[in-house]
Design a protein around this motif. Structure first.
Motif, PDB file in Angstrom:
ATOM      1  N   GLN A   1       0.826  -1.206   0.000  1.00 21.38           N
ATOM      2  CA  GLN A   1       0.000   0.000   0.000  1.00 21.38           C
ATOM      3  C   GLN A   1       0.860   1.256   0.000  1.00 21.38           C
ATOM      4  O   GLN A   1       0.600   2.209  -0.735  1.00 21.38           O
TER       5      GLN A   1
ATOM      6  N   LEU B   1      -4.792   4.449   1.685  1.00 27.67           N
ATOM      7  CA  LEU B   1      -3.983   4.791   0.525  1.00 27.67           C
ATOM      8  C   LEU B   1      -3.973   6.298   0.298  1.00 27.67           C
ATOM      9  O   LEU B   1      -2.927   6.898   0.012  1.00 27.67           O
TER      10      LEU B   1
ATOM     11  N   GLU C   1      -4.528  -2.584  -5.783  1.00 28.78           N
ATOM     12  CA  GLU C   1      -3.255  -2.039  -5.324  1.00 28.78           C
ATOM     13  C   GLU C   1      -2.065  -2.870  -5.791  1.00 28.78           C
ATOM     14  O   GLU C   1      -0.968  -2.343  -6.011  1.00 28.78           O
TER      15      GLU C   1
END
Length: 443
Positions: free
Chosen positions: A46, A127, A266
Motif C-alpha cells: 500500500q 492509501l 493495489e
C-alpha cells in the motif's frame, strides 16, 4: 585535458563528456527507486502504491527544471558560440531567478491540490492518507528539486560536467543513506522516505546556487540581469518539449495507476511501480546522454560548423542504437532478479511484475532514439518539432494506447501500451529528421 564545447568529438571524447550528465540523471532517478525499495520492503504494497501515485505529481513540477535548464542552455550555448559571453550570463541569471519564483508559487498551490488530485485518481482510505503524507513532505523541497534538474544541464553549458556529477552523486548518496537509516532502521515508513528525498533535494539544489553565486572558474555566474521576455519565452519554448515530455509522462503514469487500480487493485499499481523504477533508470541513461551532448550541438549550431554537426549526429545515433539493444538484453535477463528485490515478499505480486516487465522491456529498442531525436531539435533551437515529438510520444500515442489497449486485451493491454507509443514516435522522428536534414546540415 578538459573537454570544451568547441572541440571535435570522437566516440571516446563523446562518451567522456556525456558521462557526468548520464551519471547525474541516473542518481536523480535513484530518489524514487531507493524510496520504493525501502518503502516496499519495510512498509508494504500500500505504501509503495502511495509513492507511485504521489511521485508523478512531484515530477510534473520538477520537470520545469528541465525546461528552464535545457531550453535556457540552447540559448546560452548559442550565445557563447557567437562570442556574446555577457549576454549568455544575463540569460543564465534571468532563467535562474524566474525558476525560483515559479517553484515557490507552485509549491503553495500544489500543497492544497494534492488531496483532490489523489481522490480523483481513485485513492481513498489508508492509501489516500499515505499519498497526502508523502506528497506534502516532498513538496517542501520542490524549489530545490527544480534547481537540481535545471543545473544538471547548465553545469555542462558552463563547462563543468564533472561538478554536476559530484553534486548529484552527493545528493543521491545522502538520499540512500537516509532511506536506510530512517526507513530501514528507525522504521519511519513514508515519512522517513520523504524526508530522505528532501535532504537530497537540498544538496542537489543549494550547492549549485552557491557555486554560481560566487566567483568561479566556469563560464557562467549568477549576477545582474534585466527583464528579457523574448529571451525567456524562447528558452521556455526551446525547453517545452522536455517539459511536455516530463509532464505528459507523469500524467500518463497517473492514468496507468487509475487503470490498474480499476483492473488489478493495489497489487497492479505496486507491480507498475517496480517497472517504472527500473525503466526510469534505463531512460535516464538516454536522457543523460541527450542532455549532455545538447549544449555541444547548440554551440556548433551557433558557430555554423556543419561538419561537426554531421559528426555528432552520426556518432550519437550509433551510441544510442547500441545502448538500446544492450538495455533490452539486460532487462530481459534481470527481470526476475529485479522484481524479487522489490516485491519478493509476495508471490502473486512478484509473478505479475516479472511477466509485465518482460513485455515492457521491448520499448528500450526505440526509446533512446526517440529521446535523442527530441533533444536534437531542442539543441537546434527548434522547440516546435522537439515538442511535437516528445508530446506525441508521451501524450498522444501513449494516452491513446493506455485507453484503447485495455479494452482489447484487458490488463495485458496496459503492458503493451508503451510499444504503440514508441513505434509511432520513431516513425514521426525519422520523418522530421529527413525533412530537416538540409536546413540544419547534420546529414
Amino acid at each position: 585535458m578538459q573537454i570544451q564545447l568547441s572541440d571535435h568529438f570522437d566516440y571516446s571524447r563523446l562518451l567522456r563528456f556525456t558521462l557526468p550528465s548520464i551519471a547525474a540523471m541516473v542518481f536523480t532517478s535513484i530518489y524514487s527507486v531507493v524510496d520504493g525499495y525501502f518503502v516496499s520492503n519495510y512498509a508494504g504494497a500500500q505504501a509503495l502504491a502511495a509513492v507511485n501515485m504521489a511521485w508523478p505529481v512531484i515530477m510534473i513540477l520538477g520537470t520545469l527544471g528541465l525546461m528552464f535548464g535545457i531550453g535556457g542552455s540552447a540559448l546560452i550555448a548559442a550565445a557563447q558560440g557567437r562570442g556574446r559571453l555577457k549576454r549568455a550570463n544575463e540569460y543564465f541569471s534571468l532563467i535562474t531567478y524566474v525558476a525560483i519564483v515559479v517553484g515557490l508559487l507552485l509549491t503553495v498551490a500544489t500543497w492544497f491540490l494534492i488531496e483532490p488530485i489523489m481522490k480523483l485518481l481513485g485513492a481513498d482510505g489508508g492509501l489516500l492518507a499515505d499519498c497526502i503524507l508523502y506528497g506534502r513532505i516532498v513538496l517542501v523541497g520542490l524549489v530545490l528539486f527544480i534547481m537540481q534538474m535545471m543545473f544538471q544541464t547548465l553545469f555542462i553549458t558552463a563547462g563543468k560536467p564533472q561538478l554536476c556529477f559530484y553534486v548529484t552523486l552527493a545528493a543521491g548518496v545522502a538520499n540512500m543513506v537516509l532511506d536506510l537509516l530512517l526507513v530501514g532502521v528507525l522504521d519511519w515508513g513514508l515519512f522517513g522516505a520523504s524526508v530522505a528525498t528532501d535532504v537530497g533535494f537540498v544538496i542537489g539544489g543549494v550547492v549549485p546556487l552557491v557555486y554560481f553565486a560566487r566567483k568561479n572558474s566556469s563560464t557562467l555566474r549568477l549576477g545582474k540581469t534585466r527583464w528579457m521576455p523574448h529571451a525567456l519565452l524562447k528558452s521556455c519554448f526551446n525547453g517545452s518539449s522536455e517539459l511536455l515530455s516530463g509532464v505528459s509522462s507523469s500524467v500518463v503514469t497517473l492514468l496507468y495507476n487509475y487503470q490498474l487500480l480499476r483492473l488489478a487493485g493495489e497489487n497492479g499499481v505496486a507491480a507498475f511501480s517496480v517497472i517504472m523504477y527500473v525503466t526510469f533508470v534505463f531512460f535516464s541513461l538516454f536522457i543523460g546522454f541527450s542532455n549532455g551532448i545538447a549544449p555541444v550541438i547548440s554551440f556548433h549550431f551557433g558557430a555554423r560548423n556543419k561538419d561537426e554537426l554531421k559528426n555528432l549526429f552520426k556518432r550519437c545515433f550509433v551510441i544510442v542504437g547500441i545502448s538500446g539493444v544492450t538495455m533490452f538484453g539486460l532487462a530481459e535477463l534481470s527481470a526476475s532478479l529485479l522484481s524479487k528485490i522489490f516485491v519478493g515478499y509476495d508471490v502473486a505480486l512478484y509473478e505479475m511484475t516479472v511477466y509485465a516487465f518482460r513485455i515492457v522491456s521491448f520499448c528500450f529498442l526505440l526509446s533512446g532514439f526517440n529521446i535523442f531525436a527530441s533533444s536534437l531539435f531542442t539543441a537546434l533551437n527548434n522547440g516546435l518539432i522537439s515538442a511535437t515529438i516528445s508530446t506525441s510520444r508521451s501524450v498522444v500515442f501513449e494516452l491513446a494506447s493506455v485507453l484503447l489497449f485495455p479494452l482489447l486485451f484487458g490488463i495485458d493491454g496496459i503492458w503493451f501500451a508503451i510499444w504503440g507509443a514508441e513505434i509511432c514516435t520513431a516513425l514521426m522522428a525519422v520523418l522530421f529528421i529527413m525533412r530537416k536534414r538540409k536546413v540544419y546540415g547534420y546529414l
